[in-house]
Design an enzyme around this catalytic site. Structure first.
Site, PDB file in Angstrom:
ATOM      1  N   GLU A 127      -0.751  11.965 -19.176  1.00  0.00           N
ATOM      2  CA  GLU A 127      -1.526  12.157 -20.416  1.00  0.00           C
ATOM      3  C   GLU A 127      -1.253  10.984 -21.361  1.00  0.00           C
ATOM      4  OE1 GLU A 127      -0.601  15.953 -22.109  1.00  0.00           O
ATOM      5  OE2 GLU A 127      -1.194  17.039 -20.292  1.00  0.00           O
ATOM      6  N   THR A 158      -6.615   9.154 -10.383  1.00  0.00           N
ATOM      7  CA  THR A 158      -7.170   8.517  -9.185  1.00  0.00           C
ATOM      8  C   THR A 158      -8.163   9.477  -8.528  1.00  0.00           C
ATOM      9  OG1 THR A 158      -5.156   7.246  -8.858  1.00  0.00           O
ATOM     10  CG2 THR A 158      -6.573   7.524  -6.932  1.00  0.00           C
ATOM     11  N   ASP A 241       7.455  13.426  -4.306  1.00  0.00           N
ATOM     12  CA  ASP A 241       8.315  12.950  -3.207  1.00  0.00           C
ATOM     13  C   ASP A 241       7.441  12.485  -2.041  1.00  0.00           C
ATOM     14  OD1 ASP A 241      10.633  13.510  -4.557  1.00  0.00           O
ATOM     15  OD2 ASP A 241      11.099  15.361  -3.450  1.00  0.00           O
ATOM     16  N   ARG A 269      -3.403 -25.246   7.627  1.00  0.00           N
ATOM     17  CA  ARG A 269      -3.388 -26.230   6.546  1.00  0.00           C
ATOM     18  C   ARG A 269      -2.428 -27.370   6.880  1.00  0.00           C
ATOM     19  NH1 ARG A 269      -5.934 -28.700   2.390  1.00  0.00           N
ATOM     20  NH2 ARG A 269      -4.484 -29.253   0.707  1.00  0.00           N
ATOM     21  N   ILE A 338       1.886 -20.079  -0.855  1.00  0.00           N
ATOM     22  CA  ILE A 338       1.648 -20.805   0.403  1.00  0.00           C
ATOM     23  C   ILE A 338       0.207 -21.298   0.478  1.00  0.00           C
ATOM     24  CG2 ILE A 338       1.414 -20.411   2.921  1.00  0.00           C
ATOM     25  CD1 ILE A 338       4.022 -18.704   2.705  1.00  0.00           C
ATOM     26  N   GLU A 364       2.816   6.719  -9.589  1.00  0.00           N
ATOM     27  CA  GLU A 364       3.712   7.705  -8.933  1.00  0.00           C
ATOM     28  C   GLU A 364       5.173   7.390  -9.259  1.00  0.00           C
ATOM     29  OE1 GLU A 364       2.545   9.495  -5.348  1.00  0.00           O
ATOM     30  OE2 GLU A 364       0.473   8.774  -5.507  1.00  0.00           O
ATOM     31  N   GLY A 365       5.393   6.920 -10.473  1.00  0.00           N
ATOM     32  CA  GLY A 365       6.734   6.592 -10.962  1.00  0.00           C
ATOM     33  C   GLY A 365       6.974   5.099 -10.954  1.00  0.00           C
TER      34      GLY A 365
HETATM   35  C1  LIG Z   1      -4.413   2.756 -11.346  1.00  0.00           C
HETATM   36  C2  LIG Z   1      -3.609   3.936 -11.755  1.00  0.00           C
HETATM   37  C3  LIG Z   1      -3.741   5.129 -11.078  1.00  0.00           C
HETATM   38  C4  LIG Z   1      -3.019   6.260 -11.484  1.00  0.00           C
HETATM   39  N1  LIG Z   1      -3.226   7.458 -10.860  1.00  0.00           N
HETATM   40  C5  LIG Z   1      -2.680   8.588 -11.392  1.00  0.00           C
HETATM   41  C6  LIG Z   1      -3.043   9.885 -10.914  1.00  0.00           C
HETATM   42  O1  LIG Z   1      -3.828  10.016  -9.961  1.00  0.00           O
HETATM   43  N2  LIG Z   1      -2.523  10.976 -11.522  1.00  0.00           N
HETATM   44  C7  LIG Z   1      -1.657  10.876 -12.570  1.00  0.00           C
HETATM   45  O2  LIG Z   1      -1.218  11.912 -13.075  1.00  0.00           O
HETATM   46  N3  LIG Z   1      -1.268   9.651 -13.042  1.00  0.00           N
HETATM   47  C8  LIG Z   1      -1.768   8.521 -12.481  1.00  0.00           C
HETATM   48  N4  LIG Z   1      -1.418   7.283 -12.981  1.00  0.00           N
HETATM   49  C9  LIG Z   1      -0.460   7.205 -14.064  1.00  0.00           C
HETATM   50  C10 LIG Z   1       0.860   6.557 -13.643  1.00  0.00           C
HETATM   51  O3  LIG Z   1       1.584   7.418 -12.799  1.00  0.00           O
HETATM   52  C11 LIG Z   1       1.604   6.156 -14.917  1.00  0.00           C
HETATM   53  O4  LIG Z   1       0.909   5.044 -15.466  1.00  0.00           O
HETATM   54  C12 LIG Z   1       3.059   5.820 -14.674  1.00  0.00           C
HETATM   55  O5  LIG Z   1       3.782   6.965 -14.296  1.00  0.00           O
HETATM   56  C13 LIG Z   1       3.730   5.189 -15.882  1.00  0.00           C
HETATM   57  O6  LIG Z   1       3.462   5.891 -17.052  1.00  0.00           O
HETATM   58  P1  LIG Z   1       2.917   5.088 -18.340  1.00  0.00           P
HETATM   59  O7  LIG Z   1       1.762   4.264 -17.889  1.00  0.00           O
HETATM   60  O8  LIG Z   1       2.687   6.056 -19.410  1.00  0.00           O
HETATM   61  O9  LIG Z   1       4.087   4.099 -18.721  1.00  0.00           O
HETATM   62  P2  LIG Z   1       5.354   4.438 -19.654  1.00  0.00           P
HETATM   63  O10 LIG Z   1       6.045   5.647 -19.137  1.00  0.00           O
HETATM   64  O11 LIG Z   1       4.926   4.421 -21.070  1.00  0.00           O
HETATM   65  O12 LIG Z   1       6.288   3.190 -19.344  1.00  0.00           O
HETATM   66  C14 LIG Z   1       6.137   1.954 -20.044  1.00  0.00           C
HETATM   67  C15 LIG Z   1       7.344   1.094 -19.715  1.00  0.00           C
HETATM   68  O13 LIG Z   1       8.528   1.755 -20.169  1.00  0.00           O
HETATM   69  C16 LIG Z   1       9.464   1.848 -19.107  1.00  0.00           C
HETATM   70  N5  LIG Z   1      10.197   3.118 -19.169  1.00  0.00           N
HETATM   71  C17 LIG Z   1       9.720   4.344 -19.442  1.00  0.00           C
HETATM   72  N6  LIG Z   1      10.685   5.252 -19.383  1.00  0.00           N
HETATM   73  C18 LIG Z   1      11.813   4.581 -19.046  1.00  0.00           C
HETATM   74  C19 LIG Z   1      13.175   4.973 -18.847  1.00  0.00           C
HETATM   75  N7  LIG Z   1      13.571   6.262 -18.939  1.00  0.00           N
HETATM   76  N8  LIG Z   1      14.079   4.015 -18.532  1.00  0.00           N
HETATM   77  C20 LIG Z   1      13.685   2.716 -18.423  1.00  0.00           C
HETATM   78  N9  LIG Z   1      12.426   2.296 -18.609  1.00  0.00           N
HETATM   79  C21 LIG Z   1      11.500   3.219 -18.936  1.00  0.00           C
HETATM   80  C22 LIG Z   1       8.645   1.761 -17.818  1.00  0.00           C
HETATM   81  O14 LIG Z   1       9.403   1.206 -16.759  1.00  0.00           O
HETATM   82  C23 LIG Z   1       7.529   0.825 -18.219  1.00  0.00           C
HETATM   83  O15 LIG Z   1       7.951  -0.497 -18.014  1.00  0.00           O
HETATM   84  C24 LIG Z   1      -2.106   6.147 -12.554  1.00  0.00           C
HETATM   85  C25 LIG Z   1      -1.949   4.913 -13.216  1.00  0.00           C
HETATM   86  C26 LIG Z   1      -2.695   3.838 -12.845  1.00  0.00           C
HETATM   87  C27 LIG Z   1      -2.531   2.549 -13.613  1.00  0.00           C
END
Ligand SMILES: Cc1cc2nc3c(=O)[nH]c(=O)nc-3n(C[C@H](O)[C@H](O)[C@H](O)COP(=O)(O)OP(=O)(O)OC[C@H]3O[C@@H](n4cnc5c(N)ncnc54)[C@H](O)[C@@H]3O)c2cc1C
Length: 381
Positions: A127, A158, A241, A269, A338, A364-365
């Site tokens: 969200e 997705t 998982d 190349r 390359i 997915e994390g």
């Molecule tokens: C193309 C695409 C497809 C997706 N598909 C789905 C889907 O099908 N269903 C769904 O539910 N979601 C989906 N997502 C969401 C995706 O899983 C999230 O974008 C992702 O989990 C990261 O969350 P965020 O973008 O809010 O980043 P944030 O959580 O805001 O993270 C921003 C930065 O802060 C860092 N950070 C955050 N918390 C910590 C911590 N505790 N310690 C250290 N660093 C931290 C992160 O490493 C990152 O660098 C999708 C995203 C994209 C871009």
């Protein structure tokens, strides 16, 4: 210990490889530019039984496991990562939780349509204010008479544009700590009050669909609850998982494509009067890529094997995803290097590999979340 694939595993891997080379490779660049997956590809995947690969035969699927899914996903993603994520999400983020947590009635109702590809699956967790901190979701579900009423906004879904069935995580008890008040629901696309929002323009996997999904008093029957009331967060994490093994296999496929393109180009190349592959600097890049890919493959297959044995694979899946996604980015980066200037243009598909690899460290994390999961297993609090 046995590193030999079974006859069935070899057969399904080779079938996926033939399909990917015949149907996906020739279309992948065009689909990426058009930001759209060719419907013919969907139909062929149905004929080959890929939508139902891990769904039991009793429900119309092929009844295979996560090892077979990982082998197939490596082949598909080697050709087209947009098709790869579509298939991975469908099998591992929707088919899997229904099989693991669904009632008999839910399995009967949804699995056959998922197995045939009549309905494509999607997973709605993220969200606007809940990404890595997924337990912070604000979407709510309230029981009103015999119906659940859902309100909220899901981001980055997705398959959102064409999904027929969504697993939606929503808050059902605001009085308990974050993760304990969440439940999972199965929501078909025709539900009144469910609308598909903005489609995202992306850096990579451009042919895949990523949309908002909006719930405005969306009403679903009481029995759309999947698993126990307030047990949804556990389902979301268990599902991830399996999903992470799929994304690790995706990364492996992208990385392998990068190595193969690098080998080909380094033979063709010529500079300084000989193929660039004769320079040790290039050979070392290829050697490093191959080692990291093979190590990633072992981690992916081990995690998939553990999940098939119904053993805990949380740490193994995170290790596989962390390692394989970094490997994909390493290989894609070296591959572009390359290819020199041509690699930075659209003369070759390597710029697509470079863009596609990037997402494997995010969805997915994110990489840091995988590290947190792995460290939690090493140093329990
Ligand atoms: C193309 C695409 C497809 C997706 N598909 C789905 C889907 O099908 N269903 C769904 O539910 N979601 C989906 N997502 C969401 C995706 O899983 C999230 O974008 C992702 O989990 C990261 O969350 P965020 O973008 O809010 O980043 P944030 O959580 O805001 O993270 C921003 C930065 O802060 C860092 N950070 C955050 N918390 C910590 C911590 N505790 N310690 C250290 N660093 C931290 C992160 O490493 C990152 O660098 C999708 C995203 C994209 C871009």
């Amino acid at each position: 210990m046995d590193f030999q694939l079974t006859e069935q595993q070899v057969l399904v891997r080779d079938m996926a490889k033939s399909f990917a080379e015949a149907e996906l490779l020739p279309r992948a660049t065009k689909m990426d530019r058009q930001e759209f997956l060719d419907p013919e590809v969907f139909a062929t995947m149905g004929e080959l039984g890929l939508w139902g690969l891990t769904i039991p035969e009793a429900y119309g699927g092929a009844g295979m496991g996560n090892v077979e899914l990982a082998l197939v996903l490596e082949e598909i993603n080697r050709a087209c990562a947009s098709t790869g994520v579509t298939l991975s999400v469908h099998n591992s983020l929707l088919g899997s939780p229904i099989m693991r947590f669904g009632s008999d009635a839910q399995k009967q109702r949804w699995l056959p349509e998922l197995a045939s590809g009549k309905r494509i699956g999607a997973y709605c967790l993220t969200e606007p204010n809940a990404g890595s901190d997924a337990a912070a979701i604000a979407t709510s579900a309230k029981l009103v008479g015999e119906q659940w009423v859902i309100n909220g906004t899901k981001l980055f879904v997705t398959n959102g544009a064409f999904a027929g069935l969504f697993i939606v995580y929503a808050r059902t008890d605001a009085s308990v700590s974050k993760a304990k008040g969440i439940s999972a629901f199965l929501v078909p696309k025709e539900t009144p009050g469910l609308t598909i929002g903005k489609a995202e323009k992306k850096c990579g996997i451009r042919a895949s669909s990523t949309t908002e999904v909006l719930f405005d008093n969306a009403r679903i029957p009481k029995d759309a609850l999947l698993g126990p009331l307030n047990g949804g967060f556990k389902i979301a994490m268990d599902t991830l998982d399996g999903g992470r093994i799929g994304i690790a296999a995706q990364a492996l496929g992208i990385g392998r494509a990068a190595l193969e393109a690098s080998i080909k180009y380094s033979r063709e190349r010529e500079q300084f009067g000989k193929p660039i592959g004769d320079f040790q600097a290039i050979q070392w890049k290829l050697a490093d890529m191959s080692c990291q890919l093979e190590a990633s493959r072992m981690l992916v297959l081990k995690a998939a094997w553990l999940r098939d044995r119904k053993e805990s694979c949380t740490q193994a899946a995170a290790q596989a995803k962390l390692t394989a996604s970094r490997t994909a980015n390493f290989c894609a980066d070296e591959c572009l290097q390359i290819h020199g200037g041509a690699g930075y243009t659209d003369h070759f598909h390597v710029e697509r590999l470079f863009r596609d690899a990037r997402i494997t460290e995010i969805y997915e994390g994110v990489t840091d979340v995988q590290r947190i999961v792995i460290a939690r297993g090493l140093v329990p609090s």
